[in-house]
Design a protein around this motif. Sequence first.
Motif, PDB file in Angstrom:
ATOM      1  N   GLY A  49      10.663  -2.262   5.628  1.00 44.59           N
ATOM      2  CA  GLY A  49      11.267  -1.102   4.986  1.00 44.59           C
ATOM      3  C   GLY A  49      10.344  -0.412   4.003  1.00 44.59           C
ATOM      4  N   GLU A  50       9.453  -1.160   3.382  1.00 41.36           N
ATOM      5  CA  GLU A  50       8.535  -0.577   2.400  1.00 41.36           C
ATOM      6  C   GLU A  50       7.371   0.180   3.040  1.00 41.36           C
ATOM      7  N   GLU A  51       7.143  -0.026   4.327  1.00 37.39           N
ATOM      8  CA  GLU A  51       6.024   0.647   4.992  1.00 37.39           C
ATOM      9  C   GLU A  51       6.249   2.151   5.036  1.00 37.39           C
ATOM     10  N   GLU A  52       5.240   2.895   4.624  1.00 33.77           N
ATOM     11  CA  GLU A  52       5.302   4.354   4.666  1.00 33.77           C
ATOM     12  C   GLU A  52       4.804   4.816   6.030  1.00 33.77           C
ATOM     13  N   LEU A  53       5.734   5.276   6.852  1.00 33.97           N
ATOM     14  CA  LEU A  53       5.425   5.643   8.229  1.00 33.97           C
ATOM     15  C   LEU A  53       5.326   7.149   8.450  1.00 33.97           C
ATOM     16  N   TYR A  54       5.918   7.918   7.552  1.00 38.13           N
ATOM     17  CA  TYR A  54       5.957   9.367   7.721  1.00 38.13           C
ATOM     18  C   TYR A  54       5.013  10.005   6.713  1.00 38.13           C
ATOM     19  N   GLU A  55       3.899  10.522   7.217  1.00 36.19           N
ATOM     20  CA  GLU A  55       2.816  11.003   6.371  1.00 36.19           C
ATOM     21  C   GLU A  55       3.263  12.088   5.394  1.00 36.19           C
ATOM     22  N   GLY A  56       4.019  13.067   5.872  1.00 38.94           N
ATOM     23  CA  GLY A  56       4.422  14.177   5.015  1.00 38.94           C
ATOM     24  C   GLY A  56       5.242  13.738   3.815  1.00 38.94           C
ATOM     25  N   SER A  57       6.242  12.907   4.040  1.00 45.64           N
ATOM     26  CA  SER A  57       7.132  12.486   2.953  1.00 45.64           C
ATOM     27  C   SER A  57       6.720  11.158   2.330  1.00 45.64           C
ATOM     28  N   ARG A  58       5.800  10.448   2.990  1.00 46.17           N
ATOM     29  CA  ARG A  58       5.384   9.112   2.556  1.00 46.17           C
ATOM     30  C   ARG A  58       6.603   8.198   2.401  1.00 46.17           C
ATOM     31  N   THR A  59       7.484   8.232   3.422  1.00 46.87           N
ATOM     32  CA  THR A  59       8.650   7.358   3.472  1.00 46.87           C
ATOM     33  C   THR A  59       8.585   6.542   4.759  1.00 46.87           C
TER      34      THR A  59
END
Length: 190
Positions: A49-59
């Motif tokens: 869950g902590e992994e940032e997968l979406y570059e634009g939002s860093r979520t």
Amino acid sequence: MLPDPPALPIAFDPLPYQERLDAREAAAIDLVVIHCTELPDLTMARRFGEEELYEGSRTGNSGHYYIDRDGSVHQYVAIDRVAHHVRGYNARAIGVELVNRGRYPDWLAASHQAMDEPYRAAQVESLVALVQVLHAQLPSLRFIAGHEDLDTTEVAATDDPDMKVRRKRDPGPRFPWDEVLARIPLQRIP
């Protein structure tokens, strides 16, 4: 008239990027989506869950609530934020993840599609209590679904690209839908 919801201890431990998730109004929430983590334990689910997968939002991908095998409830995303847990429904849904191995570690292998781990009674009790609490807090909450109900996409199997497998099968065949639906005030989305 439904009885008052039970007291339910919830450990709130927001994900590091929670404030970057889109905000939403409580009135927009009408759906609870049940998932299983398809991971060995809560610690690994938190790490994923902590992994940032979406570059634009860093979520990243996450649910709002996680229910461990012992029935403990952990909240990683506030319900006034849109968590990324099911394609096309996030803005209106609360994601509830039940710790369960599912198809781990070969999620998309055609030879590994059984989801044999039963859900524990403590998890089911906590899930029912959580849904009752959420329903009391959110008058707009009316529906419940499994991830498998909403994402029916098929993909090529990792061990045989000529075969197709369901991308999402959770909460899976061992989830006690009849028991849960008999005890909550929500309708399952057909």
